[in-house]
Design a protein around this motif. Structure first.
Motif, PDB file in Angstrom:
ATOM      1  N   ILE A  35      -9.760   7.636 -16.248  1.00  0.00           N
ATOM      2  CA  ILE A  35      -8.984   8.258 -15.184  1.00  0.00           C
ATOM      3  C   ILE A  35      -9.346   9.740 -15.103  1.00  0.00           C
ATOM      4  CG2 ILE A  35      -6.665   8.876 -14.396  1.00  0.00           C
ATOM      5  CD1 ILE A  35      -5.676   6.352 -15.865  1.00  0.00           C
ATOM      6  N   LEU A  36      -9.831  10.170 -13.936  1.00  0.00           N
ATOM      7  CA  LEU A  36     -10.045  11.586 -13.671  1.00  0.00           C
ATOM      8  C   LEU A  36      -8.862  12.102 -12.865  1.00  0.00           C
ATOM      9  CD1 LEU A  36     -12.955  11.038 -14.620  1.00  0.00           C
ATOM     10  CD2 LEU A  36     -13.746  12.526 -12.777  1.00  0.00           C
ATOM     11  N   GLU A  37      -8.199  13.120 -13.386  1.00  0.00           N
ATOM     12  CA  GLU A  37      -6.919  13.524 -12.801  1.00  0.00           C
ATOM     13  C   GLU A  37      -6.642  14.985 -13.139  1.00  0.00           C
ATOM     14  OE1 GLU A  37      -3.838  13.873 -10.915  1.00  0.00           O
ATOM     15  OE2 GLU A  37      -4.111  11.688 -11.052  1.00  0.00           O
ATOM     16  N   ARG A  38      -6.189  15.764 -12.151  1.00  0.00           N
ATOM     17  CA  ARG A  38      -5.783  17.147 -12.419  1.00  0.00           C
ATOM     18  C   ARG A  38      -4.525  17.191 -13.278  1.00  0.00           C
ATOM     19  NH1 ARG A  38      -5.367  21.133  -7.448  1.00  0.00           N
ATOM     20  NH2 ARG A  38      -4.826  22.472  -9.215  1.00  0.00           N
ATOM     21  N   ASP A  39      -3.623  16.251 -13.046  1.00  0.00           N
ATOM     22  CA  ASP A  39      -2.368  16.196 -13.797  1.00  0.00           C
ATOM     23  C   ASP A  39      -2.610  15.416 -15.086  1.00  0.00           C
ATOM     24  OD1 ASP A  39       0.190  15.769 -14.792  1.00  0.00           O
ATOM     25  OD2 ASP A  39       1.078  15.423 -12.826  1.00  0.00           O
ATOM     26  N   ALA A  40      -2.949  16.140 -16.140  1.00  0.00           N
ATOM     27  CA  ALA A  40      -3.319  15.485 -17.391  1.00  0.00           C
ATOM     28  C   ALA A  40      -2.177  14.664 -17.963  1.00  0.00           C
ATOM     29  CB  ALA A  40      -3.773  16.530 -18.410  1.00  0.00           C
ATOM     30  N   ALA A  41      -0.942  15.153 -17.821  1.00  0.00           N
ATOM     31  CA  ALA A  41       0.203  14.420 -18.379  1.00  0.00           C
ATOM     32  C   ALA A  41       0.394  13.087 -17.665  1.00  0.00           C
ATOM     33  CB  ALA A  41       1.471  15.265 -18.267  1.00  0.00           C
ATOM     34  N   ALA A  42       0.249  13.087 -16.335  1.00  0.00           N
ATOM     35  CA  ALA A  42       0.384  11.838 -15.582  1.00  0.00           C
ATOM     36  C   ALA A  42      -0.704  10.852 -15.975  1.00  0.00           C
ATOM     37  CB  ALA A  42       0.331  12.120 -14.082  1.00  0.00           C
ATOM     38  N   ALA A  43      -1.920  11.352 -16.153  1.00  0.00           N
ATOM     39  CA  ALA A  43      -3.018  10.477 -16.557  1.00  0.00           C
ATOM     40  C   ALA A  43      -2.759   9.860 -17.926  1.00  0.00           C
ATOM     41  CB  ALA A  43      -4.332  11.251 -16.566  1.00  0.00           C
ATOM     42  N   GLN A  44      -2.241  10.654 -18.843  1.00  0.00           N
ATOM     43  CA  GLN A  44      -1.953  10.144 -20.189  1.00  0.00           C
ATOM     44  C   GLN A  44      -0.858   9.088 -20.150  1.00  0.00           C
ATOM     45  OE1 GLN A  44      -3.553  10.438 -22.862  1.00  0.00           O
ATOM     46  NE2 GLN A  44      -4.833  12.248 -22.616  1.00  0.00           N
ATOM     47  N   GLU A  45       0.113   9.230 -19.252  1.00  0.00           N
ATOM     48  CA  GLU A  45       1.159   8.214 -19.125  1.00  0.00           C
ATOM     49  C   GLU A  45       0.572   6.877 -18.676  1.00  0.00           C
ATOM     50  OE1 GLU A  45       4.333   9.450 -16.612  1.00  0.00           O
ATOM     51  OE2 GLU A  45       4.857  11.197 -17.838  1.00  0.00           O
ATOM     52  N   VAL A  46      -0.373   6.934 -17.732  1.00  0.00           N
ATOM     53  CA  VAL A  46      -1.009   5.697 -17.275  1.00  0.00           C
ATOM     54  C   VAL A  46      -1.841   5.086 -18.399  1.00  0.00           C
ATOM     55  CG1 VAL A  46      -2.579   4.681 -15.586  1.00  0.00           C
ATOM     56  CG2 VAL A  46      -1.008   6.494 -14.890  1.00  0.00           C
ATOM     57  N   VAL A  47      -2.552   5.923 -19.134  1.00  0.00           N
ATOM     58  CA  VAL A  47      -3.335   5.435 -20.274  1.00  0.00           C
ATOM     59  C   VAL A  47      -2.427   4.732 -21.277  1.00  0.00           C
ATOM     60  CG1 VAL A  47      -4.653   6.182 -22.303  1.00  0.00           C
ATOM     61  CG2 VAL A  47      -5.213   7.083 -20.040  1.00  0.00           C
ATOM     62  N   ALA A  48      -1.266   5.316 -21.550  1.00  0.00           N
ATOM     63  CA  ALA A  48      -0.327   4.704 -22.500  1.00  0.00           C
ATOM     64  C   ALA A  48       0.194   3.374 -21.980  1.00  0.00           C
ATOM     65  CB  ALA A  48       0.833   5.667 -22.762  1.00  0.00           C
ATOM     66  N   THR A  49       0.479   3.296 -20.686  1.00  0.00           N
ATOM     67  CA  THR A  49       0.946   2.046 -20.089  1.00  0.00           C
ATOM     68  C   THR A  49      -0.116   0.959 -20.209  1.00  0.00           C
ATOM     69  OG1 THR A  49       2.359   3.216 -18.517  1.00  0.00           O
ATOM     70  CG2 THR A  49       1.741   0.960 -17.952  1.00  0.00           C
ATOM     71  N   ILE A  50      -1.362   1.334 -19.938  1.00  0.00           N
ATOM     72  CA  ILE A  50      -2.458   0.370 -20.041  1.00  0.00           C
ATOM     73  C   ILE A  50      -2.634  -0.094 -21.485  1.00  0.00           C
ATOM     74  CG2 ILE A  50      -4.988   0.179 -19.900  1.00  0.00           C
ATOM     75  CD1 ILE A  50      -4.802   1.925 -17.349  1.00  0.00           C
ATOM     76  N   ALA A  51      -2.572   0.845 -22.426  1.00  0.00           N
ATOM     77  CA  ALA A  51      -2.731   0.482 -23.840  1.00  0.00           C
ATOM     78  C   ALA A  51      -1.606  -0.447 -24.296  1.00  0.00           C
ATOM     79  CB  ALA A  51      -2.765   1.742 -24.698  1.00  0.00           C
ATOM     80  N   ALA A  52      -0.384  -0.186 -23.825  1.00  0.00           N
ATOM     81  CA  ALA A  52       0.750  -1.028 -24.215  1.00  0.00           C
ATOM     82  C   ALA A  52       0.598  -2.448 -23.706  1.00  0.00           C
ATOM     83  CB  ALA A  52       2.049  -0.420 -23.690  1.00  0.00           C
ATOM     84  N   ALA A  53      -0.154  -2.611 -22.613  1.00  0.00           N
ATOM     85  CA  ALA A  53      -0.387  -3.939 -22.051  1.00  0.00           C
ATOM     86  C   ALA A  53      -1.644  -4.593 -22.611  1.00  0.00           C
ATOM     87  CB  ALA A  53      -0.484  -3.839 -20.526  1.00  0.00           C
ATOM     88  N   GLY A  54      -2.287  -3.925 -23.568  1.00  0.00           N
ATOM     89  CA  GLY A  54      -3.460  -4.506 -24.214  1.00  0.00           C
ATOM     90  C   GLY A  54      -4.781  -4.087 -23.615  1.00  0.00           C
ATOM     91  N   GLY A  55      -4.768  -3.141 -22.676  1.00  0.00           N
ATOM     92  CA  GLY A  55      -5.999  -2.692 -22.041  1.00  0.00           C
ATOM     93  C   GLY A  55      -6.545  -1.445 -22.700  1.00  0.00           C
ATOM     94  N   THR A  56      -7.676  -0.978 -22.154  1.00  0.00           N
ATOM     95  CA  THR A  56      -8.342   0.209 -22.694  1.00  0.00           C
ATOM     96  C   THR A  56      -8.545   1.219 -21.578  1.00  0.00           C
ATOM     97  OG1 THR A  56      -9.532  -1.156 -24.300  1.00  0.00           O
ATOM     98  CG2 THR A  56     -10.378   1.065 -23.908  1.00  0.00           C
ATOM     99  N   ALA A  57      -8.086   2.438 -21.815  1.00  0.00           N
ATOM    100  CA  ALA A  57      -8.222   3.484 -20.807  1.00  0.00           C
ATOM    101  C   ALA A  57      -8.318   4.841 -21.479  1.00  0.00           C
ATOM    102  CB  ALA A  57      -7.054   3.461 -19.821  1.00  0.00           C
ATOM    103  N   HIS A  58      -8.907   5.790 -20.752  1.00  0.00           N
ATOM    104  CA  HIS A  58      -9.071   7.146 -21.240  1.00  0.00           C
ATOM    105  C   HIS A  58      -8.763   8.108 -20.098  1.00  0.00           C
ATOM    106  CE1 HIS A  58     -11.212   5.423 -24.717  1.00  0.00           C
ATOM    107  NE2 HIS A  58     -11.814   4.660 -23.824  1.00  0.00           N
TER     108      HIS A  58
END
Length: 254
Positions: A35-58
């Protein structure tokens, strides 16, 4: 069908709205999502959601309007199969009420931002033997929308870039398509209504929803589903196309 297993995908503006829906769906379908995003905190929240569902994101903090930041992020990512050029901003106004600063701000994010990501991604796609690109255009690229001068300019440019890239990189195995949504119910819509029509949000929401002939706004999930198809092997014969996702707006709103 529509598996993205063993694929690496970049989604710009993936911290909210349509970009968030695309990032989460692509991860569910097996892609490693960046995820490329100016809002780093929002991007990290999405990464955490994906990880909690078993996916991989950065997450990568980057302003798509700054080429050096974009190139550095893509070089860090390295191998790439999919680019979704989703990051964008809106603007309300006709040519007379659009200031030079307004125009340049929309251009920098929506036009230069898309170009910067294409500039950084295409060498990586070529090096990997091909891949696919989805650019987020708009119905404003195809029909006149009241008080959307700068925004329409920017999305018309995105549509034209889609055609150019699709033509130039056929031999490299790179497909490039675009999606042109009508109004989609995102947090941006809610925020706009709260600012512009305090106390009238529900009434104005219904008015905006009814401007689509189908009688409602689209959802981020619906845009994400179309993006998934266009980035999947099942769409391997599709390039240089724009897909209106508009509830009949372009063809039926007359």
């Amino acid at each position: 069908m529509f598996s993205l297993a063993n694929k690496t995908a970049v989604v710009t503006g993936g911290g909210s709205g349509i970009g968030k829906a695309i990032a989460e769906l692509f991860a569910r379908q097996g892609a490693v999502v960046h995820i490329l995003e100016r809002d780093a905190a929002a991007a990290q929240e999405v990464v955490a959601t994906i990880a909690a569902a078993g996916g991989t994101a950065h997450a990568h903090a980057a302003d798509v309007g700054q080429q050096a930041e974009v190139v550095a992020a893509f070089q860090q990512i390295g191998q790439l199969d999919i680019l979704v050029n989703n990051a964008g901003i809106a603007h309300v106004g006709n040519v007379e009420s659009t200031t030079e600063a307004d125009f340049e701000r929309v251009y920098r994010v929506n036009v230069a931002g898309a170009y910067n990501c294409l500039f950084a991604a295409i060498p990586l796609l070529k090096a990997g033997g091909g891949g696919t690109i989805v650019n987020m255009a708009s119905i404003a690229a195809h029909v006149g929308i009241t008080n959307r001068f700068a925004y329409s300019m920017s999305k018309g440019a995105v549509h034209a870039m889609t055609l150019s890239v699709a033509r130039d990189y056929l031999a490299d195995g790179i497909r490039c398509n675009s999606i042109s949504p009508a109004r989609v119910h995102t947090p941006f819509v809610d925020g706009f209504l709260a600012r512009a029509y305090p106390g009238q949000e529900a009434e104005m929401f219904e008015q905006l929803a009814r401007s689509q002939p189908i009688g409602r706004m689209g959802t981020p999930a619906e845009v994400a589903a179309l993006a998934l198809y266009l980035c999947s092997a099942e769409a391997g014969f599709v390039t240089g196309c724009d897909y209106p996702l508009d509830g009949g707006f372009i063809t039926l709103n007359n």
